[in-house]
Design a protein around this motif. Structure first.
Motif, PDB file in Angstrom:
ATOM      1  N   ARG A 198      49.936  41.840  47.714  1.00  0.00           N
ATOM      2  CA  ARG A 198      48.971  42.218  48.733  1.00  0.00           C
ATOM      3  C   ARG A 198      48.835  41.177  49.850  1.00  0.00           C
ATOM      4  NH1 ARG A 198      43.790  42.746  46.554  1.00  0.00           N
ATOM      5  NH2 ARG A 198      44.329  41.593  44.667  1.00  0.00           N
ATOM      6  N   GLY A 237      32.739  41.506  48.636  1.00  0.00           N
ATOM      7  CA  GLY A 237      32.546  42.806  48.010  1.00  0.00           C
ATOM      8  C   GLY A 237      33.786  43.327  47.306  1.00  0.00           C
ATOM      9  N   GLN A 238      34.609  42.418  46.778  1.00  0.00           N
ATOM     10  CA  GLN A 238      35.756  42.854  45.981  1.00  0.00           C
ATOM     11  C   GLN A 238      36.019  41.837  44.875  1.00  0.00           C
ATOM     12  OE1 GLN A 238      39.408  42.862  48.219  1.00  0.00           O
ATOM     13  NE2 GLN A 238      38.752  41.197  49.498  1.00  0.00           N
ATOM     14  N   PRO A 239      36.775  42.251  43.846  1.00  0.00           N
ATOM     15  CA  PRO A 239      36.998  41.341  42.723  1.00  0.00           C
ATOM     16  C   PRO A 239      37.620  40.028  43.180  1.00  0.00           C
ATOM     17  CG  PRO A 239      37.904  43.514  42.239  1.00  0.00           C
ATOM     18  CD  PRO A 239      37.484  43.534  43.676  1.00  0.00           C
ATOM     19  N   SER A 295      43.315  36.144  45.934  1.00  0.00           N
ATOM     20  CA  SER A 295      42.664  36.905  44.860  1.00  0.00           C
ATOM     21  C   SER A 295      41.697  36.046  44.056  1.00  0.00           C
ATOM     22  CB  SER A 295      43.721  37.498  43.928  1.00  0.00           C
ATOM     23  OG  SER A 295      44.570  36.463  43.467  1.00  0.00           O
ATOM     24  N   THR A 343      31.450  36.700  46.477  1.00  0.00           N
ATOM     25  CA  THR A 343      31.381  38.162  46.259  1.00  0.00           C
ATOM     26  C   THR A 343      30.365  38.806  47.152  1.00  0.00           C
ATOM     27  OG1 THR A 343      30.150  37.582  44.285  1.00  0.00           O
ATOM     28  CG2 THR A 343      32.152  38.931  43.991  1.00  0.00           C
TER      29      THR A 343
END
Ligand code: C2E
Ligand code: MG
Ligand code: MG
Ligand code: MG
Length: 292
Positions: free
Chosen positions: A52, A110-112, A56, A106
């Protein structure tokens, strides 16, 4: 005569040793004060998902901002903190700080996202570990799956059964586990089956010579395949060059952490990087030809 010499030798060594232990004592005192005065700081190094092209997660890495000596590397003071036991309160501060940062991240991403914390042996064996973790998770109000601990194989070797018990208890809280510096410890592959781990981090010594040493290329490829077969995530540590990143991507390595993408960053720089849509640059594919 021999006896005399023996006594002298003894005296010599014991003076030498007390010098060393005086230095240690001074350093220990200094670290105590530094902890109280908040002279330690956490840096965060991005882990990049190669498919991606995004960050991460991060690994938290402690530094000592010494008022006179400047920035001191953890390689210098973590072993002393381990020996003296100061690693326990220091480790708690690290955990709390990392969880607070995870919460901040977060809230706007708003994502892992995972924030990894290195555990030291002494901390791992300390009585209050599980309690400290669950308390910190509660106080910081983060999803436990955002927190990851990096442990080393050698930490587990003293008492394997007890270690597994502790790891299972940590996993049961929803926290994830990575084996750090994989391939350098007293690696016994049978432990991979028994340790409830999620991720293997390939040691940087294997990544450094990718392209120079064909054995390293074989070892790295084998670790990646094995991780995939065992359903483990795999992170390659210490990639500095485009060729290394491309090799890893080609072999299906999921995640890379290294200076190629970013050095460990202070909080504000990390947050700026995460907000920048062009913050992470993947290497151009033409570089691939350079690596055999
Ligand atoms: P580690 O956990 O294996 O951390 C990775 C080390 O590799 C970090 O060094 C990082 O800055 C460095 N690194 C990452 N990418 C590259 C690269 O591309 N090239 C090179 N040359 N180096 C790279 P750092 O921050 O000096 O930490 C060294 C070790 O100190 C860590 O190894 C870990 O064992 C320990 N440590 C650091 N922070 C903590 C902490 O908060 N708690 C504990 N218990 N140990 C820590
Ligand atoms: Mg680590
Ligand atoms: Mg490592
Ligand atoms: Mg290490």
């Amino acid at each position: 005569q021999a006896k005399q010499q023996g006594v002298n030798n003894y005296r010599f060594y014991s003076e030498e040793m007390s010098n060393i232990s005086n230095k240690r004592l001074a350093l220990e005192q200094e670290m105590h004060t530094a902890l109280e005065q908040r002279d330690f700081v956490l840096y965060y190094q991005p882990k990049v998902n190669l498919q991606r092209g995004v960050v991460s997660g991060v690994e938290s890495l402690i530094r000592w901002q010494h008022k006179q000596k400047g920035m001191i590397s953890p390689v210098e003071f973590i072993p002393v903190a381990e020996e003296t036991g100061l690693i326990v309160p220091m480790g708690l501060w690290i955990l709390e700080t990392a969880c607070a940062e995870a919460k901040r991240i977060t809230d706007y991403l708003g994502q892992p996202f995972t924030v990894a914390v290195n555990l030291s042996a002494r901390q791992f064996q300390s009585r209050n570990l599980l309690e400290s973790i669950s308390e910190t998770l509660n106080n910081s109000a983060i999803d436990p799956s955002m927190l990851e601990f990096e442990i080393t194989e050698s930490m587990m070797m003293g008492n394997v059964e007890k270690s597994i018990e502790t790891l299972v208890a940590i996993r049961n809280m929803g926290v994830t586990l990575a084996i750090d510096d994989f391939g350098t410890g007293y690696s016994s592959l049978s432990y991979l089956k028994r340790f409830p781990i999620n991720t293997l981090k390939i040691d940087q010594s294997f990544i450094r010579d990718l392209g120079v040493d064909s054995d390293d290329a074989a070892i790295v490829s084998a670790i990646i395949s094995m991780a995939q077969d065992l359903n483990l995530h795999v992170v390659a540590e210490g990639a500095e060059k485009a060729e290394q990143v491309l090799f890893l991507k080609e072999r299906g390595c999921e995640t890379v952490q290294g200076y190629y993408f970013s050095r460990p960053l202070p909080q504000t720089d990390l947050e700026r990087l995460l907000k920048d849509p062009n913050g992470i640059k993947m290497p151009p594919t033409v570089e691939m030809g350079k690596l055999v």
